[in-house]
Design a protein around this motif. Structure first.
Motif, PDB file in Angstrom:
ATOM      1  N   ALA A  15       0.845  -1.324   0.025  1.00 17.24           N
ATOM      2  CA  ALA A  15      -0.058  -0.020  -0.019  1.00 17.24           C
ATOM      3  C   ALA A  15       0.827   1.343   0.126  1.00 17.24           C
ATOM      4  O   ALA A  15       0.580   2.168  -0.613  1.00 17.24           O
ATOM      5  N   GLU A  16       1.931   1.134   0.766  1.00 21.39           N
ATOM      6  CA  GLU A  16       2.816   2.565   0.938  1.00 21.39           C
ATOM      7  C   GLU A  16       3.551   2.578  -0.443  1.00 21.39           C
ATOM      8  O   GLU A  16       3.706   3.897  -0.944  1.00 21.39           O
ATOM      9  N   LYS A  17       3.966   1.681  -0.996  1.00 21.19           N
ATOM     10  CA  LYS A  17       4.485   1.751  -2.390  1.00 21.19           C
ATOM     11  C   LYS A  17       3.589   2.127  -3.560  1.00 21.19           C
ATOM     12  O   LYS A  17       3.992   2.908  -4.375  1.00 21.19           O
ATOM     13  N   SER A  18       2.158   1.960  -3.194  1.00 21.21           N
ATOM     14  CA  SER A  18       1.284   2.472  -4.428  1.00 21.21           C
ATOM     15  C   SER A  18       1.017   4.016  -4.189  1.00 21.21           C
ATOM     16  O   SER A  18       0.644   4.649  -4.970  1.00 21.21           O
ATOM     17  N   LEU A  19       1.260   4.370  -2.905  1.00 26.49           N
ATOM     18  CA  LEU A  19       1.176   5.947  -2.491  1.00 26.49           C
ATOM     19  C   LEU A  19       2.401   6.676  -3.038  1.00 26.49           C
ATOM     20  O   LEU A  19       1.993   7.795  -3.079  1.00 26.49           O
ATOM     21  N   LYS A  20       3.292   6.135  -3.384  1.00 28.33           N
ATOM     22  CA  LYS A  20       4.645   6.942  -3.600  1.00 28.33           C
ATOM     23  C   LYS A  20       4.350   7.730  -5.219  1.00 28.33           C
ATOM     24  O   LYS A  20       3.822   6.735  -5.975  1.00 28.33           O
ATOM     25  N   THR A  21       4.982   8.614  -5.286  1.00 31.97           N
ATOM     26  CA  THR A  21       4.985   9.354  -6.456  1.00 31.97           C
ATOM     27  C   THR A  21       6.464   9.392  -7.113  1.00 31.97           C
ATOM     28  O   THR A  21       7.325   9.378  -6.145  1.00 31.97           O
ATOM     29  N   GLY A  22       6.446   9.836  -8.282  1.00 30.16           N
ATOM     30  CA  GLY A  22       8.079   9.919  -8.911  1.00 30.16           C
ATOM     31  C   GLY A  22       7.821  10.685 -10.123  1.00 30.16           C
ATOM     32  O   GLY A  22       6.817  11.332 -10.438  1.00 30.16           O
ATOM     33  N   ALA A  33      -3.849   1.196  -3.085  1.00 32.86           N
ATOM     34  CA  ALA A  33      -3.661   1.368  -1.802  1.00 32.86           C
ATOM     35  C   ALA A  33      -4.784   0.997  -0.802  1.00 32.86           C
ATOM     36  O   ALA A  33      -4.440   0.309   0.389  1.00 32.86           O
ATOM     37  N   ALA A  34      -6.150   1.452  -1.259  1.00 29.37           N
ATOM     38  CA  ALA A  34      -7.208   1.202  -0.195  1.00 29.37           C
ATOM     39  C   ALA A  34      -7.290  -0.358  -0.390  1.00 29.37           C
ATOM     40  O   ALA A  34      -7.602  -0.978   0.996  1.00 29.37           O
ATOM     41  N   ASP A  35      -7.083  -1.111  -1.277  1.00 28.36           N
ATOM     42  CA  ASP A  35      -7.223  -2.509  -1.524  1.00 28.36           C
ATOM     43  C   ASP A  35      -6.459  -3.200  -0.276  1.00 28.36           C
ATOM     44  O   ASP A  35      -6.643  -4.078   0.025  1.00 28.36           O
ATOM     45  N   CYS A  36      -5.083  -2.741  -0.518  1.00 24.68           N
ATOM     46  CA  CYS A  36      -4.071  -3.196   0.201  1.00 24.68           C
ATOM     47  C   CYS A  36      -4.184  -3.093   1.832  1.00 24.68           C
ATOM     48  O   CYS A  36      -4.024  -3.832   2.417  1.00 24.68           O
ATOM     49  N   TYR A  37      -4.783  -1.788   2.129  1.00 24.72           N
ATOM     50  CA  TYR A  37      -5.016  -1.458   3.378  1.00 24.72           C
ATOM     51  C   TYR A  37      -6.040  -2.528   4.023  1.00 24.72           C
ATOM     52  O   TYR A  37      -6.028  -2.776   5.109  1.00 24.72           O
ATOM     53  N   THR A  38      -7.221  -2.668   3.083  1.00 19.16           N
ATOM     54  CA  THR A  38      -8.370  -3.359   3.706  1.00 19.16           C
ATOM     55  C   THR A  38      -7.919  -4.951   3.799  1.00 19.16           C
ATOM     56  O   THR A  38      -8.373  -5.264   4.726  1.00 19.16           O
ATOM     57  N   LYS A  39      -7.219  -5.441   2.872  1.00 17.92           N
ATOM     58  CA  LYS A  39      -6.551  -6.646   3.201  1.00 17.92           C
ATOM     59  C   LYS A  39      -5.784  -6.715   4.430  1.00 17.92           C
ATOM     60  O   LYS A  39      -5.599  -7.625   5.110  1.00 17.92           O
ATOM     61  N   ALA A  40      -4.826  -6.008   4.558  1.00 16.80           N
ATOM     62  CA  ALA A  40      -4.033  -5.968   5.696  1.00 16.80           C
ATOM     63  C   ALA A  40      -4.741  -5.792   6.907  1.00 16.80           C
ATOM     64  O   ALA A  40      -4.778  -6.498   8.021  1.00 16.80           O
ATOM     65  N   ALA A  41      -5.862  -5.122   7.018  1.00 14.45           N
ATOM     66  CA  ALA A  41      -6.807  -5.004   8.208  1.00 14.45           C
ATOM     67  C   ALA A  41      -7.427  -6.323   8.572  1.00 14.45           C
ATOM     68  O   ALA A  41      -7.791  -6.453   9.749  1.00 14.45           O
ATOM     69  N   THR A  42      -8.013  -6.956   7.397  1.00 11.63           N
ATOM     70  CA  THR A  42      -8.591  -8.231   7.511  1.00 11.63           C
ATOM     71  C   THR A  42      -7.529  -9.182   8.223  1.00 11.63           C
ATOM     72  O   THR A  42      -8.037 -10.077   9.177  1.00 11.63           O
ATOM     73  N   ALA A  43      -6.630  -9.187   7.612  1.00 14.12           N
ATOM     74  CA  ALA A  43      -5.420  -9.950   8.150  1.00 14.12           C
ATOM     75  C   ALA A  43      -4.917 -10.014   9.703  1.00 14.12           C
ATOM     76  O   ALA A  43      -5.061 -10.789  10.614  1.00 14.12           O
ATOM     77  N   PHE A  44      -4.954  -8.565  10.020  1.00 13.10           N
ATOM     78  CA  PHE A  44      -4.751  -8.129  11.475  1.00 13.10           C
ATOM     79  C   PHE A  44      -5.835  -8.523  12.524  1.00 13.10           C
ATOM     80  O   PHE A  44      -5.835  -8.981  13.445  1.00 13.10           O
ATOM     81  N   ARG A  45      -6.957  -8.376  11.741  1.00 13.34           N
ATOM     82  CA  ARG A  45      -8.466  -8.853  12.591  1.00 13.34           C
ATOM     83  C   ARG A  45      -8.608 -10.130  12.985  1.00 13.34           C
ATOM     84  O   ARG A  45      -8.617 -10.643  13.924  1.00 13.34           O
ATOM     85  N   ILE A  46      -7.971 -11.178  11.855  1.00 13.52           N
ATOM     86  CA  ILE A  46      -7.881 -12.471  12.143  1.00 13.52           C
ATOM     87  C   ILE A  46      -6.966 -12.960  13.368  1.00 13.52           C
ATOM     88  O   ILE A  46      -7.322 -13.766  14.168  1.00 13.52           O
TER      89      ILE A  46
END
Length: 327
Positions: A15-22, A33-46
């Protein structure tokens, strides 16, 4: 569980990589990034790492908002509400439910906004009914703005019942009248009859017998025959100051089978005081006879002798007359 933690951390890095610009990437990839953060949140919740899960859902919501995806951002806040429930952090529910409702309305989904408030109310209602009351009131306002009378009547019913539960009877009476008005729009006359019974109970709980009689006269024509008979008995008992008959009416089967809040209210409605009875002297069994003065007996005896004296004198005079006559 550690594998889920590592999985979540990997999603965060993506997610952090997706938010970087160049130089060749001028705009962050908020969708990715939103999709990656959502998947991370689900994993942490489990993995039951709720703080990390909540933080990731917040970041996912921010990404959706930056991308003007109001609906998906609201979904993230609803997930945070579930985390608050699991961690027993119920006081924070109000904040995230408000955010979710606002974003659903911004997206143009008022039904989803009211539904989010309804679901949040169920989370907090048992322990914090005052917070649930504010949710239901807000959901009612949204439904009335959208002219959804049937849905609004459902939320109005929940508002009325919580107000009775909180013993806020003045506001409960107003809420019941509003609920009756909404049911009139949908022509739900059977429901109006039951609400008339509830309104009579609330007015009696307020100590306003006149308002209770007025409610019955105004809406009693929508009541079933059994409801009419019971309300007539109840109100007549209050007119006659008859607590026994009032208690009997409040214990009628259909009142006991009303919504829990109203059936409980019937148990605590103040009964009429009853008319004052004339005090009677108490009779004590096997009590000692009252004291009589000896002088009283003597005086009674003297009076009797005095009464006999003149009679005797009269008899003597008669004898003298008889002797004189003979001579």
């Amino acid at each position: 569980m550690s594998s889920k933690i590592e999985e979540g951390q990997e999603y965060i890095r993506q997610a952090e990589k997706s938010l970087k610009t160049g130089l060749l990437k001028w705009r962050p990839e908020y969708d990715t990034a939103a999709d990656c953060y959502t998947k991370a949140a689900t994993a942490f919740r489990i993995a039951k790492s709720y703080d990390q899960s909540k933080e990731c859902f917040l970041k996912a919501a921010d990404c959706h908002k930056n991308n003007s995806s109001w609906f998906h951002a609201a979904k993230c806040y609803e997930q945070i509400i579930l985390i608050c429930k699991e961690t027993n952090n119920l006081l924070s529910v109000e904040e995230y439910a408000g955010r979710a409702s606002h974003l659903y309305q911004q997206h143009g989904s008022p039904e989803s906004a009211a539904s989010a408030l309804d679901k949040a109310s169920k989370v907090v209602e048992q322990k914090h009914p005052e917070i649930a009351l504010r949710f239901y009131q807000r959901a009612l306002e949204i439904s009335m703005i959208e002219d959804a009378s049937r849905t609004a009547a459902e939320y109005a019913s929940k508002v009325s019942r919580i107000l009775v539960k909180l013993q806020m009877y003045d506001q409960a009476a107003d809420a019941l009248r509003r609920e009756i008005g909404l049911n009139q729009q949908t022509e739900s006359y059977g429901q109006i009859g039951r609400l008339a019974v509830a309104l009579v109970l609330v007015q009696l709980a307020r100590g306003d017998q006149v308002a209770a009689e007025k409610a019955f006269k105004e809406w009693g024509n929508c009541c079933d025959p059994q409801e009419v008979q019971t309300l007539e008995m109840l109100l007549q008992a209050y007119d006659d100051e008859d607590p026994d008959t009032a208690k009997q009416a409040l214990a009628s089967p259909f009142i006991r089978h009303m919504d829990v809040e109203y059936s409980k209210l019937a148990l605590i409605v103040p009964l009429p005081q009853g008319l004052p009875n004339a005090s009677k002297p108490a009779v004590i069994k096997n009590a000692t006879a009252s004291y009589t003065s000896p002088n009283m007996d003597a005086s009674k005896g003297g009076n009797n002798e005095g009464e006999v004296g003149p009679a005797g004198a009269g008899a003597g005079n008669d004898e003298d007359d008889e002797e004189g006559g003979l001579c």
